[in-house]
Scaffold this motif. Structure first.
Motif, PDB file in Angstrom:
ATOM      1  N   ALA A  13       0.813  -1.302  -0.023  1.00 14.91           N
ATOM      2  CA  ALA A  13       0.125   0.111  -0.066  1.00 14.91           C
ATOM      3  C   ALA A  13       0.797   1.214  -0.088  1.00 14.91           C
ATOM      4  O   ALA A  13       0.895   2.104   0.870  1.00 14.91           O
ATOM      5  CB  ALA A  13      -0.987  -0.016   1.192  1.00 14.91           C
ATOM      6  N   VAL A  14       1.584   1.305  -0.996  1.00 13.98           N
ATOM      7  CA  VAL A  14       2.431   2.577  -1.019  1.00 13.98           C
ATOM      8  C   VAL A  14       2.277   2.951  -2.526  1.00 13.98           C
ATOM      9  O   VAL A  14       2.161   2.669  -3.581  1.00 13.98           O
ATOM     10  CB  VAL A  14       3.875   2.414  -0.740  1.00 13.98           C
ATOM     11  N   ASP A  49      -3.763   3.193   0.977  1.00  9.54           N
ATOM     12  CA  ASP A  49      -2.285   3.731   0.792  1.00  9.54           C
ATOM     13  C   ASP A  49      -2.075   3.820  -0.872  1.00  9.54           C
ATOM     14  O   ASP A  49      -2.497   2.589  -1.364  1.00  9.54           O
ATOM     15  CB  ASP A  49      -1.393   2.950   1.309  1.00  9.54           C
ATOM     16  N   GLU A  51      -0.363   3.385  -4.244  1.00  3.15           N
ATOM     17  CA  GLU A  51       0.616   2.978  -5.088  1.00  3.15           C
ATOM     18  C   GLU A  51       0.966   3.494  -6.506  1.00  3.15           C
ATOM     19  O   GLU A  51      -0.195   3.658  -7.213  1.00  3.15           O
ATOM     20  CB  GLU A  51       0.574   1.487  -5.095  1.00  3.15           C
ATOM     21  N   THR A  88       5.270   7.468  -2.487  1.00  3.69           N
ATOM     22  CA  THR A  88       4.707   6.266  -2.227  1.00  3.69           C
ATOM     23  C   THR A  88       4.423   6.226  -0.579  1.00  3.69           C
ATOM     24  O   THR A  88       5.151   7.199  -0.020  1.00  3.69           O
ATOM     25  CB  THR A  88       5.886   5.447  -2.255  1.00  3.69           C
ATOM     26  N   GLY A  89       3.350   5.771  -0.040  1.00  3.25           N
ATOM     27  CA  GLY A  89       2.993   5.750   1.110  1.00  3.25           C
ATOM     28  C   GLY A  89       1.800   6.764   1.649  1.00  3.25           C
ATOM     29  O   GLY A  89       1.609   6.849   2.484  1.00  3.25           O
ATOM     30  N   ARG A  91      -1.376   8.327   2.070  1.00  2.00           N
ATOM     31  CA  ARG A  91      -2.602   7.755   2.372  1.00  2.00           C
ATOM     32  C   ARG A  91      -3.721   8.833   1.939  1.00  2.00           C
ATOM     33  O   ARG A  91      -3.795   9.944   2.139  1.00  2.00           O
ATOM     34  CB  ARG A  91      -2.914   7.285   3.991  1.00  2.00           C
ATOM     35  N   SER A 114       4.075  10.443   3.278  1.00  2.00           N
ATOM     36  CA  SER A 114       5.265   9.938   3.735  1.00  2.00           C
ATOM     37  C   SER A 114       6.353  10.609   2.767  1.00  2.00           C
ATOM     38  O   SER A 114       6.484  10.231   1.750  1.00  2.00           O
ATOM     39  CB  SER A 114       5.539   8.537   3.607  1.00  2.00           C
TER      40      SER A 114
END
Length: 632
Positions: A13-14, A49, A51, A88-89, A91, A114
């Motif tokens: 989930a990124v 998350d 991707e 990536t990461g 949410r 992130s």
């Protein structure tokens, strides 16, 4: 080899960018592990998350987006240009329509991000893995370690000793999965389990590279999560693919070019930058200055600098490849395109030993991810990326000239000439609100006329006039102080008042023209006036609530000649069985509707309440009578 493309995916989930290199035949992705689809159809709101995955091969590539949600990996579809620019990461919450296992996203909200880490020490675990149906070992761990050493040196040089990669290699590990389908998320999970069983502490590594024997089930050579922890190598383990995919994990997108064959025929080439590791297939060279600045390796903290140029002069840029004093690049703001021009001087030094030497020019946005190397021979079919000594690049629109005066392995001298570009005029933009109005014959109605000055920012303010070609016998007047002097890029709204002739009737369309009396451009919009003799009013009463807490609601619809009338004043008079009158007032919405509510008090009598609804708009009236019964 690469050509630029992007796509989103991920097992954890990124937000991922995956890059594919070697060409092979694509096959559908696969059935091991959780399905990549969400059952059902219709509107959905999902959280998860993000991707983003780059898929690359020699012929091209693509970027894909997925959402890790409800223990599934759901493909996301965004309209062109609407995909989120997130690492990536991230949410996010996505709303859209679910069909065929994918969500066509209408909107998204960022819940958490992130940020990418790009400088410092990074531990990279390379897991060599093969399959239960193909346990071959196409190269040795020592070969992989040798490539890793070169990649480590590349990033040391590329980042001016700011990014250190420490590699470890484990394997070969044979996993239970087969290579018949390209289910790399399952392969990664099984490879992690095998490495853990072999005594490897996965938590000690911030990044993992999964390398496996070449399989045609995956149509790519390399794949990497954008600002994420994972990368994959399908087949040959080489400096180009490992460096490129790790570039994605640091947050780098592909480095494009802008190739022109004539002034009017230009196109973006995904993997187009001929000096950049993230560009042309086969290239192992430094990332361009836009990429390095975006990732914090130039012009940030203690990094080497980029000189921002805002005036004419002669400027030195130092050798691009090696750390040292002096700016590594120049950048010049282009307001018209919300972007910068970047100039850098390459020498055949270090990892740039096999790329073209000399000054090269890029465009990079003030926001966003993309950089474009400029074709400096735009009227030929030959792509030329070097601004040779004596050659002049001109951007007439912003009054910019760039010329290389000298170049060497140590530095290049660039002459920058910035002049005020000539005033370029464009037709204004005109719009009306409302477009359609209604009123009685001889009654004056008003339209808001918004005018935008589209002249270049180098032009002086212009005066504008607004006129309406109304039918004979009608009058049209305009008021609006802002029309007298309107700056380029600015808008103003004037009021157009139109009075129809006595005895008029029916629907009339007429043009409204805005003219730049200084620059000469004009633009026209159409307005409509319905001359009415009356309004049609429909009213539907209803009584709701319990015995001692009731209310009377009156839903009203106002139309004229079958068209909804917005902005009509509505008066609702309720007369109780004892003759007490209550008046409620409101204005119809854009669809001609209005609901008014009266809360019946305990002391109010039961029985039939007479209701009269009167609607008025621009001298025209409509009336309807109805009733409602209140029981006790």
């Amino acid at each position: 080899m690469f050509r630029k493309s992007v796509s989103g995916w991920g097992a954890t989930a990124v937000f991922v960018a995956i890059v594919l290199l070697m060409v092979s035949t694509p096959r559908p992705a696969a059935a091991q592990g959780p399905p990549d689809v969400l059952p059902g159809r219709g509107p959905v709101v999902l959280e998860g998350d993000l991707e983003v995955v780059f898929e690359d091969d020699n012929a091209g590539g693509r970027i894909r987006h997925f959402l890790a949600s409800q223990n599934r990996r759901v493909p996301l579809r965004f309209q062109a240009g609407a995909a989120p620019d997130l690492p990536t990461g991230a949410r996010i919450r996505v709303s859209g329509n679910l069909a065929d296992g994918a969500v066509s996203a209408d909107a998204f909200t960022v819940l958490a991000v992130s940020p990418a880490q790009t400088t410092g020490n990074f531990s990279v675990l390379v897991i060599l893995v093969n399959f239960s149906n193909n346990p071959t070992q196409p190269y040795t761990p020592a070969t992989a370690a040798s490539v890793n050493s070169t990649v480590r040196n590349f990033y040391l040089e590329n980042t001016y000793n700011q990014t250190y990669l420490t590699f470890a290699v484990t394997g070969w590990h044979t996993i239970a999965a087969t290579n018949t389908t390209c289910n790399y998320s399952t392969w990664a999970a099984q490879a992690d389990a095998a490495a853990t069983s072999a005594g490897v502490n996965l938590a000690a590594y911030s990044r993992r590279v999964y390398a496996f024997p070449q399989t045609s089930a995956c149509s790519w050579w390399g794949l990497g999560y954008l600002s994420g922890p994972q990368a994959f190598v399908n087949g040959s383990y080489a400096t180009r693919v490992v460096s490129h995919e790790l570039g994605h994990t640091f947050g780098a997108y592909h480095s494009h070019s802008w190739k022109c064959d004539t002034a009017a025929t230009c196109s973006s080439i995904d993997y187009g930058d001929d000096r950049d590791m993230m560009g042309v297939p086969g290239t192992v060279g430094h990332m361009n200055a836009f990429q390095k600045e975006r990732l914090g390796w130039l012009n940030y903290g203690g990094s080497p600098t980029i000189a921002t140029v805002s005036s004419s002069g002669e400027y030195w840029i130092q050798n691009y490849e090696l750390a040292g004093a002096g700016p590594k690049a120049l950048k010049i703001w282009n307001e018209a395109n919300n972007s910068y021009y970047y100039l850098e001087s390459r020498a055949r030094v270090g990892f740039d030993a096999n790329v073209a030497a000399g000054v090269t020019l890029h465009i990079g946005g003030a926001t966003g991810n993309d950089s474009y190397q400029i074709d400096l021979a735009p009227t030929t079919t030959t792509y030329d990326s070097t601004l040779d000594v004596g050659q002049v690049f001109v951007d007439y629109g912003m009054g910019l000239q760039l010329q290389t005066l000298s170049t060497s392995n140590d530095a290049s001298l660039i002459r920058v000439t910035l002049t005020t570009p000539p005033c370029a005029t464009s037709a204004p933009t005109v719009s009306l609100a409302p477009v359609l109005e209604s009123g009685a014959a001889g009654f004056a109605v008003s339209y808001g006329v918004t005018v935008r000055n589209n002249n270049a920012s180098t032009c002086s303010p212009s005066a504008f006039s607004v006129s309406a070609a109304v039918p004979a016998g009608w009058t049209a007047t305009v008021s609006g102080a802002g029309l007298a002097s309107l700056a380029p890029g600015a808008s103003t709204t004037a009021t157009l008042s139109v009075r129809s002739a006595a005895g008029s009737s029916g629907s009339h369309s007429f043009p409204v023209t805005a003219a730049d009396t200084t620059g000469g451009g004009t633009a026209t919009a159409s307005a409509v006036l319905n001359v009415l003799t009356g309004l049609s009013v429909a009213a539907t009463p209803s009584v709701t609530g319990s015995r001692n807490s009731q209310s009377i609601s009156v839903a009203t619809v106002v139309t004229a000649q079958g068209t909804a009338v917005a902005g009509a004043n509505v008066s609702v008079t309720l007369t109780s069985p004892t003759g007490t009158r209550t008046v409620l007032n409101g204005v119809t919405a854009a669809n001609g509707t209005l609901t008014l509510r009266y809360g019946v008090r305990v002391k109010d009598p039961a029985g039939t309440y007479q209701i009269q609804v009167v609607a008025t708009k621009n001298g025209v009236t409509g009336t309807v009578n109805t009733s409602a019964v209140v029981a006790r």
